[in-house]
Design a protein around this motif. Structure first.
Motif, short mmCIF file in Angstrom:
data_model
loop_
_atom_site.label_atom_id
_atom_site.label_comp_id
_atom_site.label_asym_id
_atom_site.label_seq_id
_atom_site.Cartn_x
_atom_site.Cartn_y
_atom_site.Cartn_z
N ARG A 156 79.00 -17.37 16.75
CA ARG A 156 78.06 -16.61 15.69
C ARG A 156 77.77 -15.66 16.27
O ARG A 156 78.02 -14.48 15.23
CB ARG A 156 77.09 -17.23 14.63
N LEU A 215 54.56 -33.94 -0.13
CA LEU A 215 54.83 -33.46 0.63
C LEU A 215 54.88 -33.41 1.80
O LEU A 215 55.60 -33.81 2.67
CB LEU A 215 55.32 -31.60 0.22
N LEU A 244 65.38 -29.27 2.09
CA LEU A 244 65.12 -28.28 2.06
C LEU A 244 66.30 -27.34 0.89
O LEU A 244 65.70 -26.17 0.97
CB LEU A 244 65.63 -28.40 4.05
N MET A 245 66.93 -28.07 0.61
CA MET A 245 67.77 -27.66 0.01
C MET A 245 67.82 -27.20 -1.30
O MET A 245 67.47 -26.71 -1.76
CB MET A 245 69.47 -28.25 -0.07
N GLY A 295 63.82 -27.48 -2.24
CA GLY A 295 62.96 -26.47 -2.17
C GLY A 295 63.20 -24.88 -1.83
O GLY A 295 62.68 -23.88 -2.33
N ARG A 296 64.68 -24.75 -1.11
CA ARG A 296 65.22 -23.39 -0.83
C ARG A 296 65.70 -22.42 -2.45
O ARG A 296 65.24 -21.11 -2.07
CB ARG A 296 66.10 -23.06 -0.10
N PHE A 311 63.49 -22.86 -5.03
CA PHE A 311 62.35 -22.32 -5.83
C PHE A 311 61.84 -21.93 -4.57
O PHE A 311 60.85 -21.23 -5.65
CB PHE A 311 61.51 -23.27 -6.48
N ALA A 312 62.96 -20.94 -4.09
CA ALA A 312 62.16 -19.33 -2.75
C ALA A 312 62.57 -18.48 -3.58
O ALA A 312 62.55 -17.48 -2.73
CB ALA A 312 62.22 -20.18 -1.60
N LEU A 342 76.16 -32.52 11.81
CA LEU A 342 74.50 -31.32 10.98
C LEU A 342 73.12 -32.00 11.01
O LEU A 342 72.15 -32.08 11.02
CB LEU A 342 75.15 -30.97 9.48
N ARG A 386 71.45 -32.15 13.94
CA ARG A 386 70.51 -30.73 13.98
C ARG A 386 69.42 -30.65 13.45
O ARG A 386 68.59 -30.54 13.35
CB ARG A 386 71.70 -29.79 14.26
N TYR A 443 55.73 -24.49 1.03
CA TYR A 443 57.13 -25.31 2.34
C TYR A 443 58.54 -24.49 1.65
O TYR A 443 59.30 -24.68 2.40
CB TYR A 443 57.22 -26.74 1.48
N ALA A 444 58.01 -23.46 0.38
CA ALA A 444 59.46 -23.63 -0.28
C ALA A 444 59.72 -22.31 0.54
O ALA A 444 61.04 -22.29 1.21
CB ALA A 444 59.37 -22.68 -1.66
N GLY A 445 58.96 -21.56 0.78
CA GLY A 445 60.05 -20.57 1.85
C GLY A 445 59.94 -20.62 2.90
O GLY A 445 60.69 -20.79 4.37
N PHE A 490 61.86 -24.32 3.87
CA PHE A 490 62.84 -24.41 3.19
C PHE A 490 63.88 -23.50 3.31
O PHE A 490 64.92 -24.55 3.61
CB PHE A 490 62.73 -25.57 2.54
N LEU A 491 63.55 -22.62 2.75
CA LEU A 491 64.20 -21.61 2.67
C LEU A 491 65.31 -20.98 4.14
O LEU A 491 65.93 -20.52 4.55
CB LEU A 491 63.78 -20.44 2.03
N GLU A 542 64.36 -22.68 6.99
CA GLU A 542 64.63 -23.77 7.98
C GLU A 542 66.03 -24.05 7.83
O GLU A 542 67.52 -24.10 8.34
CB GLU A 542 63.98 -25.07 7.47
N SER A 543 66.65 -24.22 5.99
CA SER A 543 67.64 -24.37 5.18
C SER A 543 69.38 -23.09 5.96
O SER A 543 70.17 -23.40 6.40
CB SER A 543 67.84 -25.05 3.90
N ALA A 562 69.08 -21.89 9.19
CA ALA A 562 69.59 -21.97 10.01
C ALA A 562 70.95 -22.78 10.01
O ALA A 562 71.67 -23.41 10.46
CB ALA A 562 68.75 -22.59 11.17
N LEU A 563 70.22 -24.17 9.03
CA LEU A 563 71.38 -25.45 9.04
C LEU A 563 72.81 -24.19 8.08
O LEU A 563 73.88 -25.18 8.42
CB LEU A 563 70.64 -26.12 8.07
N LEU A 564 72.49 -23.80 6.99
CA LEU A 564 73.72 -22.74 6.53
C LEU A 564 74.98 -22.50 7.24
O LEU A 564 75.79 -22.19 7.45
CB LEU A 564 72.95 -23.15 5.42
#
Lengths: 377, 377
Positions: A82, A277, A293-294, A296-297, A299-300, A367, A370, B356-358, B360-361, B363-364, B366-368
């Motif tokens: 990557r 939360l 995570l998914m 919450g993201r 709403f960011a 995952l 991870r 948390y929204a930010g 989670f964005l 942290e997710s 990194a997972l994506l």
């Protein structure tokens, strides 16, 4: 190793070894950078599926021979790959079609426009950007265009196509990045007599590399004329998926509209019942942490973008309605605590997922491990 | 490096370097294994939050000094740490409370029972297992028990408690692993006059290590007597989270029942509209691929388990009903294509997620990226 080694001595050895590890990684990235430069000179792609597969396979064999645990070297190599795809960077791509005529991005100041602009520039194309505040340049710029990419919000797409098309040379390739393809493609075909190509990049403007990213391609007219664009995407490492506009729009109803709608609804419900939360995260399994995570993201990010995607077509609204209808019998089943009926339904869905269910279990397991790795305690 | 190095020469150098990398990883794991053995002798925990934090911090500094890209060494180290937590293995745990009296697992032949049995054995406890087919041993075995863990399907829990409790010594700790804590705890407190502890492991029997796994603890009676059990879990590296039975059950309605119900419903709907999964996967963004993985994995598992979890309490059914009620206004909003109302609702939920929204964005993200790493093309 002596038997009497203390924990402290062992940790000092691990520390020293990690120093060597960092040095080695640094040398490796340096070699990869040099290889990327050579590949650019040779006009070959940033990403080679075959080279990746070879690397993973041969290293796994060596690692097994050395007694490393299964999967370890693959995970580390994929992480390094990557980095090398990203490090290949935007300064080093060969150009499929050298031309004095420019590529033009309409709406090129938006996030997606900027991303493609930087890649096209890095590949040696003449590039022009037209945004809403400099439309007076359009006649001159569009009149010489080799290809035009319309990258504007979905509800402006039709108007921009109508305005731009009359200014194009007949052999110019007209493309759009809209997430609903049938109407955009129809509008382009009607407004422009020359080559037409519908595109949908399946990623946001925040990606760090185009490698392995999906770009959907929907053929319009004179595909031999637009082939260089798809080849250029592939040189960047992107995966071009071709399908019809109808197939695309149907799939996006599921992949984007319904998915975003259910995530949005779930987030709305959480905010309605407002659990703490912090406590929920503490008590969560890795699966639920991933779910949060998914949600919450979403709403960011920009609500208008999601409203546009969800409500972008009648097909989406029908799909969402149908989904809502499908929930009622499931609720009834649960409320009457009919476990046998639940198991029957479950087994139907399992049959649909077929061999994918097991594959998904394995892949998601990696995952979720991870997710646990990231947990600080 | 010479300027004229060919791609082939560079690749040969990378190959050689990867050989060194494998050797280095192998030596590192060996040192970690020795450290684990020393830790066992010293009776210290398999996992140290402080050591992990120190390692990540100090290596990140070194990596930055060496010019490595941000995040690379952290990702590789977390992956190595996972391996060393797993490699610490089940053969090396100190024992908090040495006793001639046995720990007894009722239902110990199930997956969860087996997992805990192997950990308890590896920590030097006397261990007895009672399953439904050898209940005749119960009076003798339970009569000497130091602690008893009830690990049976949820609808059998009350009956097993009633049957086992009269056979226990008064000072025996009675525990259960049920996923609904209020009724199980009440049943144990009523049936047994001695120490009582409610437990809920937030993981399945397929985990490869207990490190960072959450075990929820709900106090019942005489908590000073059951403290050794929680200390033992922490020595294995698990994170013990304490809360009340009511808090637990409310949180599990969200974390387990509602979550599994929505995933199940979504899978049912997909099987109803049966899109071609191959095509959907090809066209997917990393986000949707992740979604499909999580839905598909559910259907690779035992439907009875999910039916039990979803329908295990009246509270769950009420939560699910309330969720379904919350969807109706959202559907109406989407069907009338009211983007302004959508944005208003969206912003309410965003306020609930707060900072948390930010997080989670990020942290997710990194997972994506990891989902993309796994993609083969």
């Amino acid at each position: 190793m002596e038997k009497g080694d203390s924990l402290q001595q062992l940790r000092a050895q691990i520390d020293a070894l990690d120093g060597q590890l960092i040095d080695l990684l640094s040398r490796r990235l340096n070699l990869v950078r040099q290889a990327a430069a050579v590949k650019k000179e040779q006009k070959s792609a940033a990403y080679s599926k075959e080279r990746e597969a070879f690397l993973l396979r041969s290293r796994a064999q060596q690692a097994q021979a050395a007694g490393l645990p299964e999967g370890l070297i693959e995970d580390i190599l994929r992480r390094l790959l990557r980095e090398s795809y990203q490090g290949g960077g935007k300064s080093a791509y060969p150009c499929v079609l050298k031309s004095e005529r420019p590529l033009v991005l309409i709406g090129g100041k938006g996030g997606m426009g900027q991303l493609f602009a930087s890649y096209f520039k890095a590949s040696g194309y003449q590039l022009e950007i037209i945004d809403r505040d400099d439309w007076d340049r359009a006649p001159q710029v569009l009149g010489r265009a080799l290809a035009v990419f319309i990258s504007v919000p979905i509800d402006l797409t039709a108007a921009v196509i109508a305005r731009a098309a009359p200014l194009l040379p007949a052999d110019c390739v007209l493309c759009d990045f809209t997430s609903v393809k049938a109407p955009a493609l129809a509008a382009m075909l009607q407004a422009h007599p020359g080559p037409v190509l519908g595109l949908h990049p399946m990623f946001g403007p925040d990606i760090r590399s185009m490698v392995k990213q999906v770009i959907v391609s929907v053929g319009g007219r004179d595909e031999e004329k637009s082939g260089f664009i798809l080849q250029q995407f592939e040189l960047w490492g992107a995966k071009v998926c071709t399908c019809s506009a109808v197939e695309h729009d149907k799939a996006m109803g599921i992949i984007q509209a319904l998915r975003h709608f259910t995530t949005y609804c779930y987030g709305m419900f959480l905010s309605e019942i407002h659990p703490d939360l912090r406590q929920i995260l503490d008590l969560s399994s890795p699966i639920y942490r991933l779910e949060l995570l998914m949600v919450g993201r979403l709403f960011a990010q920009d609500p208008r973008l999601y409203a546009d995607i969800i409500m972008s077509s009648q097909g989406n609204l029908e799909l969402i309605s149908r989904y809502m209808d499908s929930l009622k019998p499931q609720l009834d089943l649960v409320l009457r605590q009919d476990k046998d009926a639940f198991v029957r339904c479950f087994n139907e869905a399992r049959a649909y997922f077929g061999e994918y269910a097991g594959k998904f279990l394995t892949e998601s397991g990696a995952l979720l491990a991870r997710v646990q790795d990231q947990r600080s305690s």
